[in-house]
Design a protein around this motif. Structure first.
Motif, PDB file in Angstrom:
ATOM      1  N   ILE A 156      17.965 -24.205 -17.616  1.00 17.53           N
ATOM      2  CA  ILE A 156      17.486 -25.554 -17.896  1.00 17.53           C
ATOM      3  C   ILE A 156      16.661 -26.064 -16.701  1.00 17.53           C
ATOM      4  O   ILE A 156      17.066 -25.914 -15.547  1.00 17.53           O
ATOM      5  N   HIS A 157      15.521 -26.694 -17.011  1.00 14.33           N
ATOM      6  CA  HIS A 157      14.607 -27.211 -15.990  1.00 14.33           C
ATOM      7  C   HIS A 157      14.242 -28.665 -16.312  1.00 14.33           C
ATOM      8  O   HIS A 157      14.443 -29.128 -17.430  1.00 14.33           O
ATOM      9  N   HIS A 158      13.650 -29.364 -15.339  1.00 14.97           N
ATOM     10  CA  HIS A 158      12.905 -30.583 -15.658  1.00 14.97           C
ATOM     11  C   HIS A 158      11.441 -30.353 -15.298  1.00 14.97           C
ATOM     12  O   HIS A 158      11.114 -29.501 -14.484  1.00 14.97           O
ATOM     13  N   THR A 159      10.561 -31.129 -15.912  1.00 18.16           N
ATOM     14  CA  THR A 159       9.128 -30.814 -15.877  1.00 18.16           C
ATOM     15  C   THR A 159       8.339 -31.495 -14.760  1.00 18.16           C
ATOM     16  O   THR A 159       7.261 -31.028 -14.398  1.00 18.16           O
ATOM     17  N   VAL A 160       8.830 -32.644 -14.259  1.00 21.15           N
ATOM     18  CA  VAL A 160       8.076 -33.494 -13.328  1.00 21.15           C
ATOM     19  C   VAL A 160       6.764 -33.950 -13.985  1.00 21.15           C
ATOM     20  O   VAL A 160       5.699 -33.983 -13.363  1.00 21.15           O
ATOM     21  N   THR A 161       6.838 -34.265 -15.268  1.00 22.80           N
ATOM     22  CA  THR A 161       5.682 -34.773 -16.021  1.00 22.80           C
ATOM     23  C   THR A 161       6.109 -35.992 -16.825  1.00 22.80           C
ATOM     24  O   THR A 161       7.306 -36.236 -17.029  1.00 22.80           O
ATOM     25  N   LYS A 162       5.109 -36.701 -17.331  1.00 23.89           N
ATOM     26  CA  LYS A 162       5.370 -37.882 -18.139  1.00 23.89           C
ATOM     27  C   LYS A 162       4.573 -37.797 -19.427  1.00 23.89           C
ATOM     28  O   LYS A 162       3.394 -37.452 -19.405  1.00 23.89           O
ATOM     29  N   GLY A 163       5.204 -38.139 -20.542  1.00 20.83           N
ATOM     30  CA  GLY A 163       4.527 -38.115 -21.840  1.00 20.83           C
ATOM     31  C   GLY A 163       4.751 -36.798 -22.545  1.00 20.83           C
ATOM     32  O   GLY A 163       4.468 -35.736 -21.994  1.00 20.83           O
ATOM     33  N   THR A 164       5.232 -36.873 -23.779  1.00 17.33           N
ATOM     34  CA  THR A 164       5.587 -35.648 -24.500  1.00 17.33           C
ATOM     35  C   THR A 164       4.378 -34.768 -24.776  1.00 17.33           C
ATOM     36  O   THR A 164       4.414 -33.553 -24.545  1.00 17.33           O
ATOM     37  N   ALA A 165       3.287 -35.342 -25.276  1.00 17.72           N
ATOM     38  CA  ALA A 165       2.113 -34.540 -25.628  1.00 17.72           C
ATOM     39  C   ALA A 165       1.576 -33.804 -24.412  1.00 17.72           C
ATOM     40  O   ALA A 165       1.267 -32.598 -24.471  1.00 17.72           O
ATOM     41  N   PHE A 200      16.266 -14.625 -18.698  1.00 18.77           N
ATOM     42  CA  PHE A 200      16.750 -15.899 -19.210  1.00 18.77           C
ATOM     43  C   PHE A 200      15.846 -16.475 -20.312  1.00 18.77           C
ATOM     44  O   PHE A 200      14.634 -16.293 -20.287  1.00 18.77           O
ATOM     45  N   TYR A 201      16.479 -17.208 -21.224  1.00 16.15           N
ATOM     46  CA  TYR A 201      15.775 -18.174 -22.056  1.00 16.15           C
ATOM     47  C   TYR A 201      15.500 -19.379 -21.158  1.00 16.15           C
ATOM     48  O   TYR A 201      16.320 -19.719 -20.297  1.00 16.15           O
ATOM     49  N   GLY A 202      14.376 -20.046 -21.360  1.00 14.84           N
ATOM     50  CA  GLY A 202      14.059 -21.191 -20.523  1.00 14.84           C
ATOM     51  C   GLY A 202      13.679 -22.424 -21.328  1.00 14.84           C
ATOM     52  O   GLY A 202      12.878 -22.336 -22.269  1.00 14.84           O
ATOM     53  N   PHE A 203      14.242 -23.573 -20.954  1.00 13.41           N
ATOM     54  CA  PHE A 203      13.910 -24.845 -21.602  1.00 13.41           C
ATOM     55  C   PHE A 203      13.515 -25.867 -20.543  1.00 13.41           C
ATOM     56  O   PHE A 203      14.257 -26.115 -19.591  1.00 13.41           O
ATOM     57  N   ILE A 236      22.773 -22.135 -17.029  1.00 11.28           N
ATOM     58  CA  ILE A 236      22.644 -22.601 -15.645  1.00 11.28           C
ATOM     59  C   ILE A 236      21.397 -23.459 -15.494  1.00 11.28           C
ATOM     60  O   ILE A 236      20.512 -23.459 -16.350  1.00 11.28           O
ATOM     61  N   GLY A 237      21.341 -24.163 -14.382  1.00 10.83           N
ATOM     62  CA  GLY A 237      20.147 -24.923 -14.028  1.00 10.83           C
ATOM     63  C   GLY A 237      19.285 -24.132 -13.068  1.00 10.83           C
ATOM     64  O   GLY A 237      19.765 -23.217 -12.378  1.00 10.83           O
ATOM     65  N   HIS A 238      18.017 -24.500 -13.010  1.00  8.89           N
ATOM     66  CA  HIS A 238      17.097 -23.832 -12.086  1.00  8.89           C
ATOM     67  C   HIS A 238      17.587 -23.955 -10.643  1.00  8.89           C
ATOM     68  O   HIS A 238      17.438 -23.027  -9.833  1.00  8.89           O
ATOM     69  N   LEU A 239      18.209 -25.073 -10.312  1.00  9.83           N
ATOM     70  CA  LEU A 239      18.717 -25.295  -8.959  1.00  9.83           C
ATOM     71  C   LEU A 239      19.861 -24.345  -8.610  1.00  9.83           C
ATOM     72  O   LEU A 239      20.160 -24.142  -7.422  1.00  9.83           O
ATOM     73  N   GLU A 240      20.500 -23.758  -9.616  1.00 14.90           N
ATOM     74  CA  GLU A 240      21.588 -22.808  -9.369  1.00 14.90           C
ATOM     75  C   GLU A 240      21.078 -21.371  -9.274  1.00 14.90           C
ATOM     76  O   GLU A 240      21.847 -20.460  -8.972  1.00 14.90           O
TER      77      GLU A 240
END
Length: 303
Positions: A46-55, A125-128, A167-171
């Motif tokens: 699991i990650h976060h994107t550091v972006t804004k707006g879905t499109a 890994f699968y990644g989201f 797991i998270g990317h930080l792990e």
């Protein structure tokens, strides 16, 4: 260790788990497999994107950028809880990480601290990617957290994994902080509870058959681009050529999106098969002959 399922099976597992899915373009074949293998897989990251707006987020995660080509994950989990599938296969999401962490994920044991980057995670890994600024202030809506829980559980359920395979990317990679804003320990608790409940199976909707525009097809046939090698931009040509190949009337090598002389000859054979003759079997599609071809080989006709 496991082999990823076919893309349609993967999609079905997400739907069975109650995930709201958005299919983005040709996600089933969009990948980085040409630069390396995907699999055997050991877990979900699991990650976060550091972006804004879905499109904007979906576009970046699908296409990537100059330094890091897409896809950058398999699915983008938006703030509204919808999961946008952007790729399937090897994706540029995990990078190099700790081999001790990978062994722990594979064995479903307690994770060690990640202190080195020596192992290819894109393969394993699968990644989201989750739509979030990652600043610790951007909120994580309940719908989004539920979607993370569901996609993780769906994959774990398919492979027979426990929540320890998520797991998270930080792990995984030293220096990473994502996902920031909730703990992976709390998410694994949620996934474990969900895995204890059998999901309700929902049949996967059948894909709609392609529609071939007769007027565009006739224009393509009359232009005979095969002589110049200029591609026909109308996608319906390939649909009809595939049908002619399946009918045994056109060699597969000529199913290339050109309505050239080989395709004209093959279509004339189809017309003769329908008992047309003379100028009625000239290889230029007509509505009746095209409708009958589509009925047999899976497309519909728009006049």
């Amino acid at each position: 260790m496991a082999t990823p399922p076919p893309a349609r099976t993967f999609l079905q597992r997400l739907i069975d788990e109650g995930v709201s899915v958005v299919e983005v373009g040709s996600w089933e074949t969009h990948n980085r497999n040409h630069v390396g293998a995907w699999g055997p897989v050991h877990g979900v990251m699991i990650h976060h994107t550091v972006t804004k707006g879905t499109a904007n987020t979906v576009k970046i995660c699908r296409d990537g950028y100059t330094a890091l080509p897409g896809p950058l994950c398999h699915g983008v989990i938006a703030k509204d809880g919808r999961v946008h599938l952007v790729g399937y296969g090897r994706a540029n999401h995990a990078g190099l990480g700790d081999d001790d962490v990978l062994r722990a994920v594979a064995n479903e044991t307690v994770l060690p601290a990640d202190n080195e980057a020596n192992t290819d995670g894109n393969r394993a890994f699968y990644g989201f990617e989750c739509e979030n600024l990652g600043d610790g202030q951007d909120p994580w809506p309940a719908e989004q957290l539920l979607a993370i829980e569901k996609v993780s559980a769906a994959i774990c359920r398919h492979h027979g994994w426990t929540e320890r395979s998520v797991i998270g990317h930080l792990e995984w990679q030293p220096g990473k902080v994502d996902p920031r804003g909730f703990t992976m320990a709390s998410m694994r608790e949620r996934i474990a509870k969900r895995l204890g409940v059998k999901p309700q199976t929902t049949p996967l909707p059948k894909p709609k058959p392609p529609v071939v525009d007769l007027s565009k097809l006739v224009a393509a046939a009359k232009s005979d681009p095969g002589r110049s090698g200029t591609p026909v931009t109308y996608s319906g040509v390939k649909t009809v050529e595939t049908a002619l190949v399946n009918a045994g009337l056109l060699a597969k090598v000529y199913s290339d999106g050109h309505f050239g002389s080989a395709t004209v000859d093959a279509y004339a054979k189809w017309q003769r098969h329908l008992s047309y003759s003379g100028t009625a079997a000239d290889g230029i599609p007509g509505k009746t002959s095209l409708t009958k071809l589509g009925a047999k080989y899976g497309f519909t006709v728009a006049a």
